[in-house]
Scaffold this active site. Sequence first.
Site, PDB file in Angstrom:
ATOM      1  N   HIS A  91      -1.792  -8.989   1.888  1.00  0.00           N
ATOM      2  CA  HIS A  91      -1.539  -7.711   2.577  1.00  0.00           C
ATOM      3  C   HIS A  91      -2.704  -7.456   3.549  1.00  0.00           C
ATOM      4  CE1 HIS A  91       0.104  -3.848   3.369  1.00  0.00           C
ATOM      5  NE2 HIS A  91      -0.271  -3.179   2.292  1.00  0.00           N
TER       6      HIS A  91
ATOM      7  N   ARG B 191       3.062  -4.876  16.632  1.00  0.00           N
ATOM      8  CA  ARG B 191       1.659  -4.451  16.500  1.00  0.00           C
ATOM      9  C   ARG B 191       0.737  -5.558  17.017  1.00  0.00           C
ATOM     10  NH1 ARG B 191       1.732  -3.164  10.196  1.00  0.00           N
ATOM     11  NH2 ARG B 191       2.617  -5.265  10.298  1.00  0.00           N
TER      12      ARG B 191
ATOM     13  N   HIS C   6       5.886 -12.723   7.279  1.00  0.00           N
ATOM     14  CA  HIS C   6       6.085 -11.324   6.875  1.00  0.00           C
ATOM     15  C   HIS C   6       7.267 -11.228   5.931  1.00  0.00           C
ATOM     16  CE1 HIS C   6       6.492  -6.958   7.112  1.00  0.00           C
ATOM     17  NE2 HIS C   6       5.221  -6.982   7.473  1.00  0.00           N
TER      18      HIS C   6
ATOM     19  N   SER D  30       0.828  -1.216   0.000  1.00  0.00           N
ATOM     20  CA  SER D  30       0.000   0.000   0.000  1.00  0.00           C
ATOM     21  C   SER D  30       0.861   1.264   0.000  1.00  0.00           C
ATOM     22  CB  SER D  30      -0.981   0.006   1.176  1.00  0.00           C
ATOM     23  OG  SER D  30      -0.328  -0.271   2.384  1.00  0.00           O
TER      24      SER D  30
ATOM     25  N   ASP E 228      -2.194  -8.641  11.584  1.00  0.00           N
ATOM     26  CA  ASP E 228      -3.540  -9.106  11.234  1.00  0.00           C
ATOM     27  C   ASP E 228      -3.998 -10.317  12.044  1.00  0.00           C
ATOM     28  OD1 ASP E 228      -3.828  -7.153   9.147  1.00  0.00           O
ATOM     29  OD2 ASP E 228      -2.377  -8.312   8.014  1.00  0.00           O
TER      30      ASP E 228
END
Length: 438
Positions: free
Chosen positions: A271, A326, A317, A241, A372
């Site tokens: 993604h 995160r 990743h 992105s 995620d």
Amino acid sequence: MSNLKKKFADKALPLAVEIRNFVKENGDIVLGNFTVEDVYAGQKGIIGLLTETSLLDSNEGIRFRGYTIPELRQLLPKVPGGTEPLPEGLFYLMLLGELPTYDDVLDIQANWAERAEVPAHVFAALDAMPITTHPMTQFSIAINALQTDSVFAKAYKEGINKKDYWDYTYEDVCTLLARLPNVAAYIYRRTYKNNEHIAADPKLDWAANFAHMLGYDQNEFYKLMRLYLVIHADHEGGNVSAHTTHLVGSALSDPYLSLAAAMNGLAGPLHGLANQEVIRWIKDMQEEIGEDPTEEQIASYIQKTLTEGKVVPGYGHAVLRKTDPRFTAQQEFAKTYMPDDKLVNIVWKIYKVAPPILENTGKIKNPWPNVDAHSGALLLHYGFAEYEFYTVLFGVSRALGVMASLLWDRALGLPLERPKSVTYEWLKNTVAAKKATS
Ligand code: HAX
């Protein structure tokens, strides 16, 4: 001129001159090379992009202008009595490289609130789409529809000096960021809540107002939304992105066109769409095994997923090689507010079971969870069950980072991006010639 805009101009314009001189002086210095494998490896590890807003270390994770996520949770301004940082403050930090005061954040809030009204034709464009259209497709369409208000596109058509690109870009970036939550909330309420919309509450901060317009007015959900919109905002420049924003923007496509393109990339399952895929994968597992699978059952479901040639969503990743901070920030939030939530506990069980299995495949470079893997379970705890919408939340947040970067691209006068590609024939001939001379 707003405070933030003036501070940005004072900082960025002299720096653009300094960098131009630095490149003139040091441009010949050799920093690296490339291999045949690099040509096929999706440019991973190749340094060829400039992004000032954040930097990713494969073991430590992301730093936003030098600050880790735990540091941001401490240092960024919060609402009075609040516990989570305000995303407007992170935008200020990413743009200027300095921590904002609470007043700086209030300035941004007031400025964005003035710009937030969405033109009616954007809603009409959304209303023309079948209700079954994926929310990310709707989001991308809406951002393109907002483009009719681009002051950069209008000024370019009339003719502007390249020194002024940043100025018009600044205006577009702020208007776009101001309108995104309204557009996203409209898509959510249209798709899942009978088209019953909720008016903005200008007294609330950007994240809480977004939660309010979505229909989630608990204080705890406001906190989650502030944290969520901070941690998803940026992940240096090479992710799909961010890179798309930079690439499309390098053709001087305005911020609306650049962000819409970026959102099409975020909508890919490798993604941003991974956040919906995680919940879908867990639900499928529960359907097959039962509501509360044991660690052994989860392990065999992971094996089955791999055997079927599918990915385990939320794991792996391209850059990270350890648990994503995160993920950890969300886990800490869950430990505070929902330690006994059933789905959250399944996410934690997967975290225990998955890494050794993924590592044992011998090919997955990072067996650890990414952002995620956790986010959906937090949302579901508050009844936010429409998981096909989750990537839109990610997109609203990601806009903060990529738009701050795009503004720097224009202020620094960065050129058109145009990497060189080669053919297989070229590679074979070049390798043969190299071997013949060595
Ligand atoms: N499950 C199964 N296989 C995996 C895997 C996973 N979670 N992660 C990597 N692999 C596989 C790859 O598909 C690849 O297989 P092939 O050689 O057969 O093609 C192999 O392991 C090597 O891949 P890699 O070098 O470790 O990983 P990449 O840098 O190519 O890809 C991905 C990184 C994130 C795309 C990958 O780990 C993946 O597909 N993960 C699952 C989807 C996901 O969670 N995506 C979100 C990532 C974070 C993000 O961007 N959020 O928005």
